[in-house]
Design a protein around this motif. Structure first.
Motif, mmCIF file in Angstrom:
data_model
loop_
_atom_site.group_PDB
_atom_site.id
_atom_site.type_symbol
_atom_site.label_atom_id
_atom_site.label_comp_id
_atom_site.label_asym_id
_atom_site.label_seq_id
_atom_site.Cartn_x
_atom_site.Cartn_y
_atom_site.Cartn_z
ATOM 1 N N ALA A 127 -6.549 19.985 -31.722
ATOM 2 C CA ALA A 127 -7.147 21.517 -31.613
ATOM 3 C C ALA A 127 -7.822 22.058 -32.688
ATOM 4 N N VAL A 128 -7.252 21.195 -33.959
ATOM 5 C CA VAL A 128 -8.008 21.653 -35.507
ATOM 6 C C VAL A 128 -9.245 21.075 -35.540
ATOM 7 N N ALA A 129 -9.579 19.598 -34.999
ATOM 8 C CA ALA A 129 -10.661 19.043 -34.995
ATOM 9 C C ALA A 129 -11.628 19.500 -34.094
ATOM 10 N N GLN A 130 -11.301 20.265 -33.019
ATOM 11 C CA GLN A 130 -12.046 20.821 -32.101
ATOM 12 C C GLN A 130 -13.363 20.080 -31.615
ATOM 13 N N ASP A 131 -12.838 18.783 -30.979
ATOM 14 C CA ASP A 131 -13.756 17.850 -30.343
ATOM 15 C C ASP A 131 -14.995 17.200 -31.494
ATOM 16 N N SER A 132 -14.293 17.356 -32.545
ATOM 17 C CA SER A 132 -15.206 16.876 -33.612
ATOM 18 C C SER A 132 -14.561 15.111 -33.840
ATOM 19 N N THR A 133 -15.103 14.272 -33.575
ATOM 20 C CA THR A 133 -14.387 13.064 -33.728
ATOM 21 C C THR A 133 -14.692 12.645 -35.132
ATOM 22 N N PHE A 134 -15.794 12.931 -35.743
ATOM 23 C CA PHE A 134 -15.999 12.441 -37.200
ATOM 24 C C PHE A 134 -15.015 13.290 -38.156
ATOM 25 N N LEU A 135 -14.504 14.524 -37.900
ATOM 26 C CA LEU A 135 -13.743 15.372 -38.604
ATOM 27 C C LEU A 135 -12.192 14.888 -38.174
ATOM 28 N N LEU A 136 -11.867 14.309 -37.168
ATOM 29 C CA LEU A 136 -10.909 13.952 -36.890
ATOM 30 C C LEU A 136 -10.465 12.536 -37.482
ATOM 31 N N ILE A 137 -11.298 11.547 -37.296
ATOM 32 C CA ILE A 137 -11.280 10.353 -38.152
ATOM 33 C C ILE A 137 -11.112 10.560 -39.568
ATOM 34 N N LEU A 138 -12.054 11.455 -40.095
ATOM 35 C CA LEU A 138 -11.812 11.396 -41.971
ATOM 36 C C LEU A 138 -10.719 12.078 -42.287
ATOM 37 N N GLY A 139 -10.187 13.077 -41.345
ATOM 38 C CA GLY A 139 -8.609 13.565 -41.636
ATOM 39 C C GLY A 139 -7.692 12.630 -41.796
ATOM 40 N N LEU A 140 -7.586 11.884 -40.590
ATOM 41 C CA LEU A 140 -6.492 10.932 -40.451
ATOM 42 C C LEU A 140 -6.680 9.770 -41.455
ATOM 43 N N ALA A 141 -7.912 9.441 -41.742
ATOM 44 C CA ALA A 141 -8.174 8.361 -42.837
ATOM 45 C C ALA A 141 -7.670 8.919 -44.085
ATOM 46 N N ILE A 142 -7.765 9.853 -44.410
ATOM 47 C CA ILE A 142 -7.262 10.553 -45.823
ATOM 48 C C ILE A 142 -5.746 10.330 -45.703
ATOM 49 N N SER A 143 -5.095 10.603 -44.731
ATOM 50 C CA SER A 143 -3.867 10.695 -44.668
ATOM 51 C C SER A 143 -2.935 9.283 -44.660
ATOM 52 N N ILE A 144 -3.797 8.018 -44.577
ATOM 53 C CA ILE A 144 -3.235 6.766 -44.921
ATOM 54 C C ILE A 144 -2.318 6.829 -46.022
ATOM 55 N N PRO A 145 -2.737 6.781 -47.236
ATOM 56 C CA PRO A 145 -1.944 6.948 -48.381
ATOM 57 C C PRO A 145 -0.689 7.791 -48.453
ATOM 58 N N LEU A 146 -0.978 8.769 -47.864
ATOM 59 C CA LEU A 146 0.185 9.804 -47.636
ATOM 60 C C LEU A 146 1.359 9.323 -46.687
ATOM 61 N N ILE A 147 0.952 8.710 -45.630
ATOM 62 C CA ILE A 147 1.790 7.798 -44.922
ATOM 63 C C ILE A 147 2.745 6.839 -45.610
ATOM 64 N N ILE A 148 1.749 6.084 -46.444
ATOM 65 C CA ILE A 148 2.343 4.887 -47.024
ATOM 66 C C ILE A 148 3.463 5.021 -48.094
#
Length: 226
Positions: A127-148
């Motif tokens: 819902a936040v990405a609003q069909d933007s796959t690029f923004l979706l991947i970018l936001g989740l990729a940034i979150s990798i170190p946060l999960i670690i």
């Protein structure tokens, strides 16, 4: 600037939501990697976090339409209960397994658990990405170190306070209980209002079930070793 600011807000929104929703993933990563040798733990956390984010992207892009399928969340909730009990009871039979096998076994456990838990949170991220796959991947990729980072903190606490393992397993049971009640078939039978009211009681029952079954299995294993 008019285009950049909304996109930046979307990315920040995805990161923020993923931080909130990654608590369960951090618990799974920490508990799955807890039994690994110290030299393998960091690799397990990094691979597990990568799998978690990758699956989050996959589910957000491909599985949204399937969330309305009856019984999907019921099956997912039952699978998550099994994973919670398995993590709590431990797997003493793996003592003779090679470290590499144990590492990938931990990563596989993380992958299955995250796949199940992603069913409930992909809609919020999409819902936040609003069909933007690029923004979706970018936001989740940034979150990798946060999960670690979250997994590392939880793992340190589990080593220092073993009783927190029970709390982590109960948390996974709680998520499973909520997931089952939110299944479209269950909601259709109970009605939206009753199903909503039943979420917390179902979560409590599921968490208690995980603790009870895990305690029984640990006690049985201890008696068998004795």
């Amino acid at each position: 600037m008019e285009t950049f600011l909304p996109s930046l807000l979307k990315v920040l929104g995805i990161i923020w939501i993923n931080i909130i929703l990654s608590g369960d993933n951090a618990v799974v990563i920490a508990m799955a990697c807890r039994g690994l040798p110290p030299t393998r733990r960091r690799a397990g956390m990094v691979l597990g976090a990568g799998v978690a984010v990758g699956l989050r992207i996959l589910f957000t892009v491909l599985v949204i339409a399937l969330l309305s399928t009856p019984f999907l969340k019921v099956i997912g909730g039952v699978l998550l209960l099994w994973i919670a009990v398995k993590l709590l009871a431990g797997d003493d039979e793996e003592g003779s397994v090679k470290e590499t096998d144990r590492l990938w076994h931990a990563v596989w456990t993380i992958a299955v658990a995250d796949a199940v838990m992603s069913l409930d949170n992909v809609l919020a991220i999409a819902a936040v990405a609003q069909d933007s796959t690029f923004l979706l991947i970018l936001g989740l990729a940034i979150s990798i170190p946060l999960i670690i980072a979250g997994a590392a903190i939880i793992m340190a606490l589990l080593d220092k306070f073993p009783l927190l393992v029970w709390a982590g397993a109960a948390l996974l049971g709680w998520v499973a209980g909520e997931m089952v009640v939110s299944d479209p078939w269950v909601v259709g039978k109970l009605g939206h209002e009753l199903a909503h009211r039943a979420e917390i009681p179902a979560a409590i029952v599921a968490a208690a079930l995980v603790v009870a079954v895990g305690y029984g299995l640990r006690r049985r294993n201890a008696e068998g070793e004795a």
